[in-house]
Scaffold this motif. Structure first.
Motif, PDB file in Angstrom:
ATOM      1  N   PRO B 124       0.823  -1.212   0.000  1.00  0.00           N
ATOM      2  CA  PRO B 124       0.000   0.000   0.000  1.00  0.00           C
ATOM      3  C   PRO B 124       0.860   1.267   0.000  1.00  0.00           C
ATOM      4  O   PRO B 124       1.933   1.292   0.612  1.00  0.00           O
ATOM      5  CB  PRO B 124      -0.788  -0.094   1.304  1.00  0.00           C
ATOM      6  N   LEU B 125       0.355   2.295  -0.683  1.00  0.00           N
ATOM      7  CA  LEU B 125       1.045   3.583  -0.707  1.00  0.00           C
ATOM      8  C   LEU B 125       1.201   4.140   0.704  1.00  0.00           C
ATOM      9  O   LEU B 125       2.237   4.696   1.058  1.00  0.00           O
ATOM     10  CB  LEU B 125       0.243   4.557  -1.581  1.00  0.00           C
ATOM     11  N   LEU B 126       0.159   3.955   1.528  1.00  0.00           N
ATOM     12  CA  LEU B 126       0.216   4.538   2.867  1.00  0.00           C
ATOM     13  C   LEU B 126       1.329   3.893   3.688  1.00  0.00           C
ATOM     14  O   LEU B 126       1.984   4.568   4.489  1.00  0.00           O
ATOM     15  CB  LEU B 126      -1.140   4.367   3.563  1.00  0.00           C
ATOM     16  N   LEU B 127       1.570   2.600   3.479  1.00  0.00           N
ATOM     17  CA  LEU B 127       2.651   1.918   4.201  1.00  0.00           C
ATOM     18  C   LEU B 127       3.994   2.528   3.808  1.00  0.00           C
ATOM     19  O   LEU B 127       4.821   2.863   4.661  1.00  0.00           O
ATOM     20  CB  LEU B 127       2.624   0.429   3.879  1.00  0.00           C
ATOM     21  N   LEU B 128       4.185   2.722   2.506  1.00  0.00           N
ATOM     22  CA  LEU B 128       5.424   3.337   2.020  1.00  0.00           C
ATOM     23  C   LEU B 128       5.582   4.747   2.618  1.00  0.00           C
ATOM     24  O   LEU B 128       6.661   5.128   3.079  1.00  0.00           O
ATOM     25  CB  LEU B 128       5.358   3.407   0.491  1.00  0.00           C
ATOM     26  N   LEU B 129       4.477   5.485   2.627  1.00  0.00           N
ATOM     27  CA  LEU B 129       4.513   6.859   3.119  1.00  0.00           C
ATOM     28  C   LEU B 129       4.857   6.909   4.612  1.00  0.00           C
ATOM     29  O   LEU B 129       5.743   7.671   5.031  1.00  0.00           O
ATOM     30  CB  LEU B 129       3.156   7.513   2.857  1.00  0.00           C
ATOM     31  N   LEU B 130       4.175   6.079   5.412  1.00  0.00           N
ATOM     32  CA  LEU B 130       4.442   6.087   6.855  1.00  0.00           C
ATOM     33  C   LEU B 130       5.872   5.644   7.127  1.00  0.00           C
ATOM     34  O   LEU B 130       6.563   6.186   7.993  1.00  0.00           O
ATOM     35  CB  LEU B 130       3.459   5.156   7.582  1.00  0.00           C
ATOM     36  N   PHE B 131       6.344   4.643   6.362  1.00  0.00           N
ATOM     37  CA  PHE B 131       7.704   4.149   6.546  1.00  0.00           C
ATOM     38  C   PHE B 131       8.721   5.242   6.212  1.00  0.00           C
ATOM     39  O   PHE B 131       9.660   5.493   6.976  1.00  0.00           O
ATOM     40  CB  PHE B 131       7.926   2.917   5.675  1.00  0.00           C
ATOM     41  N   LEU B 132       8.522   5.932   5.081  1.00  0.00           N
ATOM     42  CA  LEU B 132       9.473   6.992   4.698  1.00  0.00           C
ATOM     43  C   LEU B 132       9.462   8.122   5.719  1.00  0.00           C
ATOM     44  O   LEU B 132      10.517   8.643   6.100  1.00  0.00           O
ATOM     45  CB  LEU B 132       9.134   7.529   3.304  1.00  0.00           C
ATOM     46  N   ALA B 133       8.252   8.502   6.169  1.00  0.00           N
ATOM     47  CA  ALA B 133       8.169   9.597   7.139  1.00  0.00           C
ATOM     48  C   ALA B 133       8.886   9.217   8.430  1.00  0.00           C
ATOM     49  O   ALA B 133       9.666  10.006   8.986  1.00  0.00           O
ATOM     50  CB  ALA B 133       6.713   9.944   7.405  1.00  0.00           C
ATOM     51  N   ALA B 134       8.650   7.975   8.920  1.00  0.00           N
ATOM     52  CA  ALA B 134       9.303   7.537  10.149  1.00  0.00           C
ATOM     53  C   ALA B 134      10.818   7.478   9.949  1.00  0.00           C
ATOM     54  O   ALA B 134      11.587   7.886  10.826  1.00  0.00           O
ATOM     55  CB  ALA B 134       8.767   6.166  10.565  1.00  0.00           C
ATOM     56  N   SER B 306      -3.730  13.391  -0.924  1.00  0.00           N
ATOM     57  CA  SER B 306      -4.530  13.634   0.275  1.00  0.00           C
ATOM     58  C   SER B 306      -4.073  12.759   1.440  1.00  0.00           C
ATOM     59  O   SER B 306      -4.436  13.030   2.578  1.00  0.00           O
ATOM     60  CB  SER B 306      -5.999  13.369  -0.023  1.00  0.00           C
ATOM     61  N   LEU B 307      -3.239  11.734   1.170  1.00  0.00           N
ATOM     62  CA  LEU B 307      -2.711  10.925   2.273  1.00  0.00           C
ATOM     63  C   LEU B 307      -1.776  11.736   3.153  1.00  0.00           C
ATOM     64  O   LEU B 307      -1.377  11.288   4.222  1.00  0.00           O
ATOM     65  CB  LEU B 307      -1.956   9.701   1.737  1.00  0.00           C
ATOM     66  N   ALA B 308      -1.416  12.952   2.679  1.00  0.00           N
ATOM     67  CA  ALA B 308      -0.589  13.851   3.475  1.00  0.00           C
ATOM     68  C   ALA B 308      -1.117  13.987   4.896  1.00  0.00           C
ATOM     69  O   ALA B 308      -0.346  14.140   5.841  1.00  0.00           O
ATOM     70  CB  ALA B 308      -0.544  15.221   2.806  1.00  0.00           C
ATOM     71  N   VAL B 309      -2.437  13.908   5.043  1.00  0.00           N
ATOM     72  CA  VAL B 309      -3.047  14.104   6.353  1.00  0.00           C
ATOM     73  C   VAL B 309      -2.535  13.052   7.347  1.00  0.00           C
ATOM     74  O   VAL B 309      -2.432  13.308   8.543  1.00  0.00           O
ATOM     75  CB  VAL B 309      -4.595  14.088   6.228  1.00  0.00           C
ATOM     76  N   ALA B 310      -2.123  11.876   6.849  1.00  0.00           N
ATOM     77  CA  ALA B 310      -1.659  10.807   7.745  1.00  0.00           C
ATOM     78  C   ALA B 310      -0.312  11.128   8.371  1.00  0.00           C
ATOM     79  O   ALA B 310       0.018  10.608   9.433  1.00  0.00           O
ATOM     80  CB  ALA B 310      -1.579   9.479   6.995  1.00  0.00           C
ATOM     81  N   ILE B 311       0.515  11.958   7.696  1.00  0.00           N
ATOM     82  CA  ILE B 311       1.829  12.257   8.263  1.00  0.00           C
ATOM     83  C   ILE B 311       1.924  13.714   8.699  1.00  0.00           C
ATOM     84  O   ILE B 311       2.994  14.182   9.079  1.00  0.00           O
ATOM     85  CB  ILE B 311       2.967  11.933   7.269  1.00  0.00           C
ATOM     86  N   GLY B 312       0.808  14.444   8.619  1.00  0.00           N
ATOM     87  CA  GLY B 312       0.807  15.808   9.127  1.00  0.00           C
ATOM     88  C   GLY B 312       1.372  16.841   8.194  1.00  0.00           C
ATOM     89  O   GLY B 312       1.790  17.918   8.619  1.00  0.00           O
ATOM     90  N   PHE B 313       1.390  16.573   6.883  1.00  0.00           N
ATOM     91  CA  PHE B 313       1.756  17.617   5.942  1.00  0.00           C
ATOM     92  C   PHE B 313       0.499  18.408   5.611  1.00  0.00           C
ATOM     93  O   PHE B 313      -0.531  17.818   5.289  1.00  0.00           O
ATOM     94  CB  PHE B 313       2.358  17.014   4.666  1.00  0.00           C
ATOM     95  N   PRO B 314       0.542  19.746   5.712  1.00  0.00           N
ATOM     96  CA  PRO B 314      -0.694  20.523   5.570  1.00  0.00           C
ATOM     97  C   PRO B 314      -1.132  20.701   4.121  1.00  0.00           C
ATOM     98  O   PRO B 314      -0.989  21.771   3.555  1.00  0.00           O
ATOM     99  CB  PRO B 314      -0.333  21.869   6.207  1.00  0.00           C
TER     100      PRO B 314
END
Lengths: 373, 367
Positions: B124-134, B306-314
């Motif tokens: 999932p894209l969100l998994l990649l996104l959360l992993f990169l952000a962390a 719009s998944l930005a909202v999951a990592i707090g990008f405004p």
């Protein structure tokens, strides 16, 4: 075929591969660069994941090893990542529910099961799965706030697609109707839902919809999220069904009507079976997309597989091992998605073999583009 | 004279309309009651009230909590626009390269690219996104920043790139020259003249004000100069580009494979090299099949932002969600959110419709 020939064909395959890799000096250089790049990626990952990894023990053992993966963390947290906050002693229940849903999906995937009984099996299976998860009639009740992990991901995907399918067929038929009211309604629903991101649909379901209910009536959040996924899936499935319907020659409908069948009967027995069969590969791509996109419920605070993995890594005792958690969850998503995609390819080949006369038309726009989240 | 079937249809449609209307009226009445209970009224007046919340990333226009909610939403829109524009361009470029490499005759190269594409496509894209952000947040502090290339710093403050000064005019003129060159078939001689004039102007501007690369330097506390991408923005861009590029590479590969093989064989029989036949014969045909899919992929990227909202990008979704929570006007903010994305999708859909018509008109559609 003798053993000797098998070995020879295998060797010739290797020889062909090597020949393709080192056909010309420039090809050899490209091959060497590609292998070097692969090694540069694989060797550090293998050292981290296998050679220097800590398999047993606790966080202090992991911190002492420092340079490797901490699989002890995943061993310790696997129960939580897979089942979330579900009471530990009762984890067999979500296990059974997930197994029932997976069995239903596998059964649906086999062409020999495509009979009327499949619908009954789905109705029964879903009821049993939800009952086992929820409890009642002697089983202790576990509220949905405690549901989590892989069963929730599988449930949202399976029920989302199973529920979205009839709705999607209805929307597709509505959109092709010559009566203005069904056509306008179906077009508006499909275009609006496909035009906004899944998050917007989830927000509307969870934040706005409860305001529109009579005072005192509150609906479960997981239920609302499931409803949102069903509606979202139905819009994408509707477009796939519609493109299938467009590929059915109009004379089929005329022939059915001429034989004295009613409109509904002609649709049900002649037009829809052909239309749905044509776009089966698109359904598989949509299913893969939804299996991954259900992870968006993280944003409205529900615990699916991705969220339990993330929360596991936020345990103060195990801080800093988020990579292991994401790799574990990612491997599960990878296996599910890859299996579904492989199945889609197999199905396409089988359809071409079983019925070569029927051209498997794969509308590019649906098969390649995954449903936008 | 209407047939009985028509009369029945009209009756049923009227009934359906009536039921839908009644259901909507019931929902609206309930909504009114629940809002009245909370002391709220529907209206967009709150857009002028002060926002009272911070926005982490602001590009182009400044923002402070005293500014209005409306301005906050515009800042969010600009952030979405920035991510979408950069993301679409980069994802298309990366996806194109990956797609062409997957068609390479070399199995090692093909396999390498395929492995990467499969990994990204099946998670999932969100998994990649959360992993990169962390991962970006877990990087060392600026004192111990990683320096992969000279002038580029990676730390828990994000990604710092060297700034390039004095290229605004050059880029603008060069882009105009490229546009004129690409539309030369429609403009005729005028297109050539315009392209030549613009190219010369771009060259003059480049010589008059040569681009200066100004790398950032570290001053003990923070980086001075350079372009700073916050960890959230860097993670979001990287995740969106990787995810969409994997999908675009499949589009490119599919479109090239859909071109009848005889065309390439003919080109190679005429003495063209493999690359020449791809560029001059196969690609022009494949591009026509690709354009609509590239556009849909861009729209997906914009919706995925719009998944930005999951990592707090405004981005716009994140700001609208915050504004809705703070002011209680979540119905209005949701309406704005839907309007923003819907207008964009409909705009692209109508553009694609016209493009398809154009192809059918000129008889260049790939069957």
């Amino acid at each position: 075929m003798s053993d000797h020939t098998v070995r020879r064909t295998r060797w010739s395959a290797v020889r062909d591969l090597l020949r393709a890799c080192f056909a010309t000096p420039s090809a050899a250089i490209v091959t060497i660069i590609a292998i070097a790049l692969a090694a540069a990626a694989v060797i550090p990952i293998a050292r981290w994941a296998l050679v220097n990894a800590t398999w047993f023990g606790d966080a202090t053992d992991c911190r002492r090893a420092a340079t490797g993966a901490c699989w002890a963390f995943v061993r310790h947290k696997a129960g939580f990542i897979l089942f979330g906050l579900y009471p530990a002693a009762q984890r067999w229940r979500p296990g059974i529910a997930a197994a029932i849903l997976v069995a239903l999906v596998v059964c649906t995937a086999m062409p020999r099961c495509w009979t009327r009984w499949l619908l009954a099996a789905w109705a029964l299976g879903l009821t049993v799965a939800v009952f086992v998860m929820r409890g009642g009639l002697g089983l202790g009740v576990v509220p949905t706030q405690q549901w989590g992990g892989l069963p929730v991901t599988i449930m949202l995907t399976a029920i989302g697609l199973a529920g979205g399918f009839p709705l999607g067929i209805a929307l597709a038929l509505g959109r092709r109707s010559r009566r203005p009211v069904p056509r306008a309604t179906a077009t508006a629903i499909v275009e609006v839902v496909r035009g906004v991101p899944l998050i917007a649909v989830l927000y509307v379901a969870v934040l706005v919809f409860p305001l529109a209910l009579p005072a005192g009536l509150s609906v479960d959040k997981l239920f609302l999220a499931q409803a949102a996924v069903i509606v979202f899936a139905s819009a994408y499935l509707a477009e796939a069904v519609r493109s299938g319907l467009q590929l059915v020659p109009p004379r089929r409908l005329d022939a059915g009507l001429a034989l004295g069948l009613g409109w509904w009967q002609t649709m049900q027995r002649i037009v829809l079976p052909e239309a749905l069969r044509t776009v089966l590969p698109s359904f598989i791509s949509i299913a893969v997309g939804f299996f991954q996109d259900t992870s968006l419920i993280v944003i409205i605070g529900l615990f699916d597989l991705l969220n339990t993995a993330r929360s596991a890594a936020q345990d103060p005792n195990w801080l800093g091992f988020f990579t292991e958690a994401f790799v574990f969850a990612g491997a599960i998503y990878f296996c599910g998605s890859a299996a579904l995609s492989r199945y889609g390819l197999w199905l396409e080949r089988r359809m071409a073999r079983v019925d070569p006369a029927m051209r498997v038309t794969r509308p590019l726009s649906l098969s390649v583009a995954a449903p936008p989240e | 004279m209407r047939s009985p079937a028509d009369r029945r249809a009209i009756l049923l449609q009227g009934l359906g309309l009536g039921l839908t209307g009644a259901a909507l009226w019931w929902l609206a009445r309930n909504t009114g009651a629940s809002l009245a209970q909370r002391g709220l009224t529907i209206g967009f007046g709150f857009l002028r009230h002060p926002a009272n919340f911070e926005i982490g990333d602001t590009w182009w226009i400044p923002f402070s909590p005293a500014d209005s909610v409306g301005r906050a939403i515009i800042v969010g829109l600009l952030n979405t626009a920035l991510v979408s524009a950069l993301g679409c361009v980069l994802a298309t470029a990366v996806g194109f390269i990956a797609g062409v490499l997957r068609l390479s005759p070399n199995p090692a190269l093909r396999g390498l690219v395929r492995a990467g594409v499969e990994i990204v496509r099946n998670t999932p894209l969100l998994l990649l996104l959360l992993f990169l952000a962390a991962s970006l947040h877990a990087l060392p502090s600026p004192q111990h920043a990683l320096v992969p290339v000279r002038g580029v710093f990676l730390s828990d403050r994000g990604l710092v790139l060297p700034a390039v000064a004095g290229v605004g005019w050059t880029i603008g003129l060069a882009a105009a020259a490229v546009v004129a060159f690409l539309s030369r078939s429609r403009l005729g001689t005028k297109g050539w003249v315009a392209a030549a004039v613009l190219a010369v102007a771009a060259a003059v501007s480049a010589i008059a004000r040569p681009p200066a690369v100004q790398p950032a330097h570290f001053t003990g506390f923070n980086f001075v100069g350079g372009v700073v991408l916050s960890p959230e923005l860097a993670a979001l861009l990287a995740a969106l580009v990787l995810h969409q590029a994997a999908h675009i590479s499949e589009v490119v590969r599919g479109a090239v494979l859909a071109v009848p093989r005889g065309q390439r064989d003919a080109a190679m029989a005429l003495g063209m090299s493999r690359f020449q036949s791809l560029r001059l014969v196969v690609m022009p045909v494949a591009l026509r099949a690709m354009v609509p899919l590239l556009a849909t992929n861009c729209v997906s990227l914009i919706k995925n932002s719009s998944l930005a909202v999951a990592i707090g990008f405004p981005d716009v979704v994140s700001v609208l969600n915050t504004a809705g929570n703070q002011t209680g006007h979540s119905i209005e903010t949701m309406l704005i959110m839907i309007a923003v994305y819907l207008s964009l999708s409909l705009l692209v859909a109508s553009g694609l419709g016209r493009y398809n018509e154009h192809l059918l008109h000129t008889g260049t559609a790939l069957s």
